[in-house]
Design an enzyme around this catalytic site. Structure first.
Site, mmCIF file in Angstrom:
data_model
loop_
_atom_site.group_PDB
_atom_site.id
_atom_site.type_symbol
_atom_site.label_atom_id
_atom_site.label_comp_id
_atom_site.label_asym_id
_atom_site.label_seq_id
_atom_site.Cartn_x
_atom_site.Cartn_y
_atom_site.Cartn_z
ATOM 1 N N ASP A 1 0.830 -1.211 0.000
ATOM 2 C CA ASP A 1 0.000 0.000 0.000
ATOM 3 C C ASP A 1 0.861 1.256 0.000
ATOM 4 O O ASP A 1 0.500 2.268 -0.590
ATOM 5 C CB ASP A 1 -0.988 0.002 1.180
ATOM 6 C CG ASP A 1 -2.274 0.737 0.811
ATOM 7 O OD1 ASP A 1 -2.747 0.564 -0.330
ATOM 8 O OD2 ASP A 1 -2.800 1.497 1.637
ATOM 9 N N GLU B 1 -9.611 -3.106 -6.225
ATOM 10 C CA GLU B 1 -9.551 -3.143 -4.750
ATOM 11 C C GLU B 1 -9.644 -4.597 -4.258
ATOM 12 O O GLU B 1 -8.918 -4.994 -3.355
ATOM 13 C CB GLU B 1 -10.672 -2.301 -4.132
ATOM 14 C CG GLU B 1 -10.473 -0.784 -4.279
ATOM 15 C CD GLU B 1 -9.351 -0.218 -3.396
ATOM 16 O OE1 GLU B 1 -8.902 -0.892 -2.452
ATOM 17 O OE2 GLU B 1 -8.904 0.908 -3.697
ATOM 18 N N GLU C 1 0.256 10.888 5.181
ATOM 19 C CA GLU C 1 0.022 9.454 5.045
ATOM 20 C C GLU C 1 1.335 8.713 4.720
ATOM 21 O O GLU C 1 1.610 7.646 5.270
ATOM 22 C CB GLU C 1 -1.001 9.227 3.936
ATOM 23 C CG GLU C 1 -1.626 7.856 3.958
ATOM 24 C CD GLU C 1 -2.914 7.842 3.142
ATOM 25 O OE1 GLU C 1 -3.822 8.642 3.447
ATOM 26 O OE2 GLU C 1 -2.999 7.061 2.191
ATOM 27 N N GLU D 1 -11.270 6.099 -2.389
ATOM 28 C CA GLU D 1 -11.233 6.533 -0.983
ATOM 29 C C GLU D 1 -12.359 5.881 -0.172
ATOM 30 O O GLU D 1 -12.168 5.472 0.968
ATOM 31 C CB GLU D 1 -11.345 8.070 -0.892
ATOM 32 C CG GLU D 1 -10.232 8.830 -1.599
ATOM 33 C CD GLU D 1 -8.863 8.688 -0.931
ATOM 34 O OE1 GLU D 1 -8.450 7.545 -0.651
ATOM 35 O OE2 GLU D 1 -8.201 9.717 -0.719
HETATM 36 C C1 LIG Z 1 -5.376 0.103 -2.508
HETATM 37 C C2 LIG Z 1 -5.774 1.365 -1.828
HETATM 38 N N1 LIG Z 1 -7.015 1.880 -2.051
HETATM 39 C C3 LIG Z 1 -7.371 3.039 -1.398
HETATM 40 C C4 LIG Z 1 -6.536 3.683 -0.565
HETATM 41 C C5 LIG Z 1 -6.947 4.952 0.147
HETATM 42 N N2 LIG Z 1 -6.273 6.078 -0.340
HETATM 43 C C6 LIG Z 1 -5.267 3.141 -0.372
HETATM 44 N N3 LIG Z 1 -4.365 3.699 0.454
HETATM 45 N N4 LIG Z 1 -4.888 1.965 -1.007
#
Ligand SMILES: Cc1ncc(CN)c(N)n1
Length: 227
Positions: A53, A216, A94, A146
């Site tokens: 991520d 996702e 973040e 999001e």
């Molecule tokens: C895979 C993924 N999807 C959504 C988000 C949220 N910004 C994230 N950090 N990573």
């Protein structure tokens, strides 16, 4: 013909969430997320998610910058830029959080190669960054990206969940009420753009929404070690 008339007084985004409920639930109630919520999460899967991520969020920076540019040029509402700029500002925070969290879990971010599902998701972001892709399409994709995280991680904060204490900070990062408000602001922008968009643009936005859900799901599968 305009393609975005409101269905039953709701925006397009709510209509799609309902129309594609099964797929939406697969993205937001994935076994990986449910394992965090019930406290059975495999920590090596969590660490894999963390490293992957971080790579994804780095790719998210130019994606947001491209949306900001389109909002600046194409939006008839100045507040869009403020909402997107707020999102960009929190990305900086973040990325710092990922570095701190990675060192807590002994994950070496420098040595992480993006896995297939991550590369494919980043490719979708790159396609959406192209200048010819409409603002209505990219803002819809952005809202969906999001919102999937918001819905997923807020599930782990619900009363009765057994989320391990050491993962609470992660869940709060996306599951908190402030992030939920931010997702709602994005949803309002997307609905307004879709309401005024021609039919072919609305169809492309719908495809982008579905693509985000697919990616996702693929990302959670990858984190679980299923791909
Ligand atoms: C895979 C993924 N999807 C959504 C988000 C949220 N910004 C994230 N950090 N990573």
């Amino acid at each position: 013909m305009e393609g975005g008339s409101l269905d039953n007084g709701r925006g397009k985004t709510a209509t799609w969430m309902e129309q594609y409920r099964l797929m939406y639930d697969r993205a937001t109630r994935h076994p990986f997320v449910l394992s965090i919520r019930d406290g059975t999460v495999d920590i090596s899967a969590f660490k894999r998610w963390l490293g992957q991520d971080y790579r994804f969020v780095r790719e998210f920076v130019p994606f947001l910058a491209s949306i900001l540019l389109k909002a600046w040029k194409d939006s008839d509402d100045n507040s869009d830029v403020e909402v997107i700029l707020g999102g960009m500002a929190s990305l900086n925070d973040e990325l710092s959080w990922f570095k701190k969290e990675a060192s807590k879990w002994d994950v070496h971010l420098g040595g992480i190669a993006p896995q297939k599902a991550n590369l494919e998701y980043c490719r979708l972001l790159q396609n959406l960054m192209l200048p010819e892709i409409d603002y209505a399409v990219v803002i819809t994709a952005f809202w969906a990206i999001e919102t999937v995280y918001q819905d997923s991680f807020s599930l782990c904060l619900e009363s009765g969940s057994k989320t391990p204490a050491e993962l609470m900070e992660t869940c709060k990062r996306w599951g908190n009420a402030h992030f939920k408000d931010y997702c709602r602001s994005l949803q309002k922008i997307a609905d307004r753009c879709l309401e005024n968009a021609p039919g072919d643009v609305v169809r492309k936005a719908e495809e982008a929404f579905l693509s985000v859900l697919e990616h996702e799901i693929g990302f959670w599968n990858m984190s679980s070690g299923e791909s």
